[in-house]
Design a protein around this motif. Structure first.
Motif, short mmCIF file in Angstrom:
data_model
loop_
_atom_site.label_atom_id
_atom_site.label_comp_id
_atom_site.label_asym_id
_atom_site.label_seq_id
_atom_site.Cartn_x
_atom_site.Cartn_y
_atom_site.Cartn_z
N LEU A 133 -3.04 56.17 53.69
CA LEU A 133 -2.29 55.26 54.50
C LEU A 133 -0.87 55.57 55.07
CD1 LEU A 133 -3.80 52.26 52.83
CD2 LEU A 133 -4.52 53.18 54.78
N GLU A 134 0.21 56.63 54.99
CA GLU A 134 1.39 56.51 55.40
C GLU A 134 0.80 57.31 56.78
OE1 GLU A 134 3.61 58.84 52.21
OE2 GLU A 134 4.09 56.82 51.14
N LYS A 135 0.22 58.00 56.96
CA LYS A 135 -0.46 59.08 57.52
C LYS A 135 -0.67 58.28 58.55
CE LYS A 135 -0.16 63.08 54.79
NZ LYS A 135 -1.09 63.81 54.16
N CYS A 136 -1.84 56.87 58.91
CA CYS A 136 -2.51 55.98 59.65
C CYS A 136 -2.17 54.45 59.39
CB CYS A 136 -3.86 55.98 58.97
SG CYS A 136 -5.00 57.72 59.07
N GLY A 137 -1.98 54.46 60.79
CA GLY A 137 -2.09 53.32 60.79
C GLY A 137 -2.98 52.14 60.56
N HIS A 138 -2.77 51.16 60.75
CA HIS A 138 -3.98 49.77 60.28
C HIS A 138 -3.74 48.37 61.04
CE1 HIS A 138 -0.21 49.23 57.16
NE2 HIS A 138 -0.28 48.31 57.33
N VAL A 139 -4.18 47.44 61.17
CA VAL A 139 -4.24 46.53 61.65
C VAL A 139 -3.00 45.14 60.47
CG1 VAL A 139 -4.92 44.53 62.20
CG2 VAL A 139 -6.42 46.17 62.16
N GLY A 164 -8.23 56.76 66.52
CA GLY A 164 -7.56 57.80 66.98
C GLY A 164 -7.57 58.90 65.73
N CYS A 165 -6.39 58.50 64.72
CA CYS A 165 -6.19 58.74 63.44
C CYS A 165 -7.65 58.77 62.75
CB CYS A 165 -6.22 57.25 62.52
SG CYS A 165 -5.12 58.23 61.11
N PHE A 166 -8.76 58.28 62.63
CA PHE A 166 -10.20 58.31 62.26
C PHE A 166 -10.49 59.43 62.98
CE2 PHE A 166 -14.72 56.89 62.43
CZ PHE A 166 -14.67 56.93 60.56
N SER A 167 -10.87 59.42 63.70
CA SER A 167 -11.77 60.61 64.55
C SER A 167 -11.20 61.48 64.45
CB SER A 167 -12.00 60.21 66.27
OG SER A 167 -11.03 60.17 67.33
N SER A 168 -9.68 61.89 64.61
CA SER A 168 -8.24 63.59 64.19
C SER A 168 -8.89 63.83 62.89
CB SER A 168 -7.54 62.93 64.66
OG SER A 168 -6.35 61.60 63.98
N ARG A 169 -9.16 62.92 61.57
CA ARG A 169 -9.54 63.08 60.01
C ARG A 169 -10.85 63.29 60.73
NH1 ARG A 169 -4.43 61.12 57.58
NH2 ARG A 169 -5.27 61.67 55.85
N VAL A 170 -12.12 63.29 61.13
CA VAL A 170 -13.19 63.48 60.46
C VAL A 170 -13.60 64.76 61.16
CG1 VAL A 170 -15.39 62.22 61.04
CG2 VAL A 170 -13.83 61.22 60.26
N ARG A 171 -12.61 64.88 62.64
CA ARG A 171 -12.54 66.26 63.12
C ARG A 171 -12.71 67.45 63.01
NH1 ARG A 171 -12.08 64.45 69.37
NH2 ARG A 171 -12.57 66.43 70.18
N ASN A 172 -11.12 67.19 61.70
CA ASN A 172 -9.88 68.00 61.32
C ASN A 172 -10.80 69.28 60.73
OD1 ASN A 172 -8.17 69.79 60.34
ND2 ASN A 172 -7.90 68.55 58.76
N ASP A 173 -11.73 69.71 59.32
CA ASP A 173 -12.97 70.32 59.62
C ASP A 173 -13.68 69.76 57.52
OD1 ASP A 173 -10.69 70.95 56.40
OD2 ASP A 173 -9.54 71.48 58.00
N TRP A 207 -15.12 59.81 51.89
CA TRP A 207 -15.63 57.74 51.42
C TRP A 207 -14.14 57.12 51.90
CZ3 TRP A 207 -19.43 55.42 50.89
CH2 TRP A 207 -18.92 54.08 51.39
N MET A 208 -12.35 57.67 51.37
CA MET A 208 -11.29 57.25 51.68
C MET A 208 -11.23 56.47 53.63
SD MET A 208 -7.77 57.91 50.18
CE MET A 208 -9.15 59.62 49.98
N LEU A 209 -11.69 57.51 54.32
CA LEU A 209 -12.17 57.38 56.24
C LEU A 209 -12.94 55.69 56.24
CD1 LEU A 209 -12.23 61.06 57.21
CD2 LEU A 209 -9.67 59.31 57.69
N ILE A 210 -14.15 56.39 55.82
CA ILE A 210 -15.30 55.09 55.67
C ILE A 210 -14.70 53.93 55.12
CG2 ILE A 210 -17.27 54.41 54.94
CD1 ILE A 210 -17.93 57.35 54.50
N GLU A 211 -13.84 53.80 54.46
CA GLU A 211 -13.53 52.33 54.13
C GLU A 211 -12.07 52.08 55.07
OE1 GLU A 211 -12.12 50.26 49.70
OE2 GLU A 211 -11.60 53.00 49.41
N TYR A 212 -11.70 53.10 55.43
CA TYR A 212 -10.83 52.85 56.89
C TYR A 212 -10.56 51.96 57.71
CZ TYR A 212 -7.17 54.22 59.42
OH TYR A 212 -6.07 53.64 60.64
N ALA A 213 -11.76 52.89 57.86
CA ALA A 213 -12.93 52.18 59.10
C ALA A 213 -12.78 50.66 59.06
CB ALA A 213 -14.00 53.31 59.73
#
Length: 299
Positions: free
Chosen positions: A19-25, A79-88, A97-103
């Motif tokens: 979460l340090e690299k991604c924003g949150h509500v 933006g963070c969610f899509s860029s991390r999924v698209r990474n590789d 799973w962290m990305l899904i929970e994040y979303a």
């Protein structure tokens, strides 16, 4: 446990480094803005005798801090969610799973804070703002990247990685249903269903691409809609070309191939996939011949 407490616990949990690299509500901050809105509170107290409650609809003090801040946060999260999924693919293995929970957690936070806004103001502005988030393509639970993550976990079924097996049980896909659908069962009893039908050919998505507006199409269908050849690809589309569904312009330049979803179709519907591949290659050959004939004969 109230959601505010659960969300705070989530933010300080095991995924703290992620979460340090991604924003949150900023859920608690936005909640304080609503709770300390003096004009709304004054109006609400004056309406206590009215069974319908406060009907102030909106408040400049709230709106200036509230909606602009929430839109900024939602945009950063999407933006963070899509860029991390698209990474590789490796990122999907480590962070999927962290990305899904994040979303999910941030989507719930947005939903609850907007519901609280409408309750305080006796309005539908919060509900309307949610529609705006969808129009701006920052509604997290409608992201095509959730489909790609779901396909990734379904493709991982049978993997030696126990963690992937555990998460893949949260997803299912039925290409024989009408319409064909991918289902994601998430925590908080949230069930998401994604229609896997191409809106142009009305068949199962083949060689799917997500336009930057979030809508998915078969590559051949999207190319036809944008009036470009298959061999040139979607990025050759004119900036004025519109999405066939939402009519937004400039959505082809950043179109992305949904590789995991395509692989899932190839594995689950081998005959259909081969049939569509043969048809696409035949169409590409015909377009290529037409292209060179135009150059050779000048018509």
């Amino acid at each position: 446990m109230k959601f505010g407490e659960a969300f705070t616990e989530y933010l300080h949990g095991e995924q703290d480094r992620f979460l340090e690299k991604c924003g949150h509500v900023e859920y608690n901050t936005l909640k304080k803005v609503l709770n300390t809105c003096r004009s709304c509170n004054a109006l609400r107290h004056s309406c206590t005798s009215d069974s319908s409650g406060c009907q102030c609809q909106s408040c400049p003090l709230c709106d200036q801090k509230f909606f602009s801040e929430l839109m900024k946060e939602a945009s950063q999260i999407a933006g963070c969610f899509s860029s991390r999924v698209r990474n590789d693919q490796q990122a999907m293995v480590l962070e999927g799973w962290m990305l899904i929970e994040y979303a999910l957690m941030n989507a719930i936070a947005i939903k609850k804070i907007l519901k609280k806004y409408d309750k305080i103001h006796g309005s539908v502005n919060g509900r309307n703002f949610k529609s705006k988030l969808r129009a701006e393509h920052v509604e997290l639970l409608q992201s095509p990247w959730l489909i790609e993550l779901g396909a990734f976990y379904l493709n991982s079924t049978g993997s030696d990685d126990g963690g992937l097996k555990e998460f893949s049980s949260n997803f299912s896909c039925d290409f024989n249903a009408n319409p064909p659908v991918m289902t994601l069962m998430l925590s908080y009893l949230i069930k998401l269903e994604f229609d896997l039908t191409c809106a142009i050919c009305l068949d199962i998505l083949f060689n799917p691409y997500a336009l930057s507006c979030g809508h998915l199409f078969c590559k051949s269908c999207a190319c036809s809609s944008a009036s470009v050849f298959l061999f040139d690809g979607l990025r050759a589309a004119s900036p004025k070309s519109k999405c066939p569904i939402c009519r937004e312009v400039g959505v082809y330049a950043k179109a992305v191939h949904m590789l995991e979803l395509d692989m899932l179709l190839k594995r689950r519907c081998k005959d259909y996939w081969k049939e569509r591949l043969t048809a696409e290659r035949a169409e590409m050959l015909a377009q290529s011949k037409l292209h060179w004939a135009k150059i050779a004969y000048g018509y």
